[in-house]
Design a protein around this motif. Structure first.
Motif, short mmCIF file in Angstrom:
data_model
loop_
_atom_site.label_atom_id
_atom_site.label_comp_id
_atom_site.label_asym_id
_atom_site.label_seq_id
_atom_site.Cartn_x
_atom_site.Cartn_y
_atom_site.Cartn_z
N PRO A 1 0.81 -1.22 0.00
CA PRO A 1 0.00 0.00 0.00
C PRO A 1 0.84 1.27 0.00
O PRO A 1 2.07 1.23 0.04
CB PRO A 1 -0.79 -0.13 1.31
N ASN A 2 0.15 2.37 -0.02
CA ASN A 2 0.74 3.71 0.16
C ASN A 2 1.73 4.11 -0.93
O ASN A 2 2.71 4.78 -0.65
CB ASN A 2 1.38 3.83 1.54
N MET B 1 -1.46 -8.28 -3.16
CA MET B 1 -1.77 -6.86 -3.00
C MET B 1 -2.61 -6.66 -1.75
O MET B 1 -3.51 -7.44 -1.46
CB MET B 1 -2.56 -6.36 -4.22
N TRP B 2 -2.29 -5.63 -1.00
CA TRP B 2 -3.09 -5.28 0.16
C TRP B 2 -3.09 -3.76 0.31
O TRP B 2 -2.18 -3.06 -0.09
CB TRP B 2 -2.57 -5.96 1.42
N HIS B 3 -4.19 -3.26 0.85
CA HIS B 3 -4.30 -1.81 1.11
C HIS B 3 -5.26 -1.58 2.25
O HIS B 3 -5.95 -2.46 2.71
CB HIS B 3 -4.72 -1.04 -0.14
N GLY C 1 -7.48 -3.62 6.50
CA GLY C 1 -7.57 -3.38 5.07
C GLY C 1 -8.05 -4.60 4.31
O GLY C 1 -8.50 -5.58 4.90
#
Length: 153
Positions: free
Chosen positions: A65-66, A151-153, A132
């Motif tokens: 993320p970010n 993928m993670w957010h 998330g």
């Protein structure tokens, strides 16, 4: 023209007689990917980058993320986790919730879920909570289900 016609007829008959590939058992695939994911989560708790990356394919891509740039390949992913695991850390608790799991074919599956991380840097620091969503593409390689895209957010 007749030879082409017979060839097309023979090939279409051959393919029509082939049994369709059987769809893998969704529950069995989920059980295997969950075991791999649990082993990786244990690697986070133990601060063990080798345990974390053991569930990734050689050509895996991690999308943190970010705005962090994509991390491509097992060596780069290992360095990413080694750096992120440095420093203090009194405790970490990671839980995940599966929202959807789909088996695409014999060698590919997708997982959509949520995560919850409780982290405490030291005895005197407050517990920080990260929540998330995650999306994982699993690939079966050499008989094992491994993470191809993460993928993670």
């Amino acid at each position: 023209m007749k030879k082409t016609h017979y060839l097309i007829l023979a090939l279409s008959t051959l393919f029509a007689c082939q049994p369709p590939l059987s769809q893998p058992n969704k529950e069995e695939v989920f059980k295997l990917t969950k075991a791999a994911n649990d082993a990786s989560l244990q690697g986070h708790i133990e601060k063990n980058a080798d345990k974390i990356i053991a569930v990734y394919t050689e050509d895996a891509v991690v999308l943190p993320p970010n705005g962090v740039k994509p991390i491509i390949g097992l060596d780069s992913i290992k360095r990413y986790y080694q750096n992120s695991l440095k420093g203090e850390g009194k405790s970490i608790e990671i839980t995940t919730e599966n929202l959807r799991f789909d088996v695409i074919d014999q060698n590919n599956a997708t997982e959509l879920g949520k995560y919850n991380i409780k982290y405490q840097a030291s005895d005197t620091s407050a517990v920080t909570v990260f929540k998330g969503e995650m999306l994982i593409v699993w690939k079966k390689q050499n008989g094992q289900w491994k993470i191809y895209l993460d993928m993670w957010h």
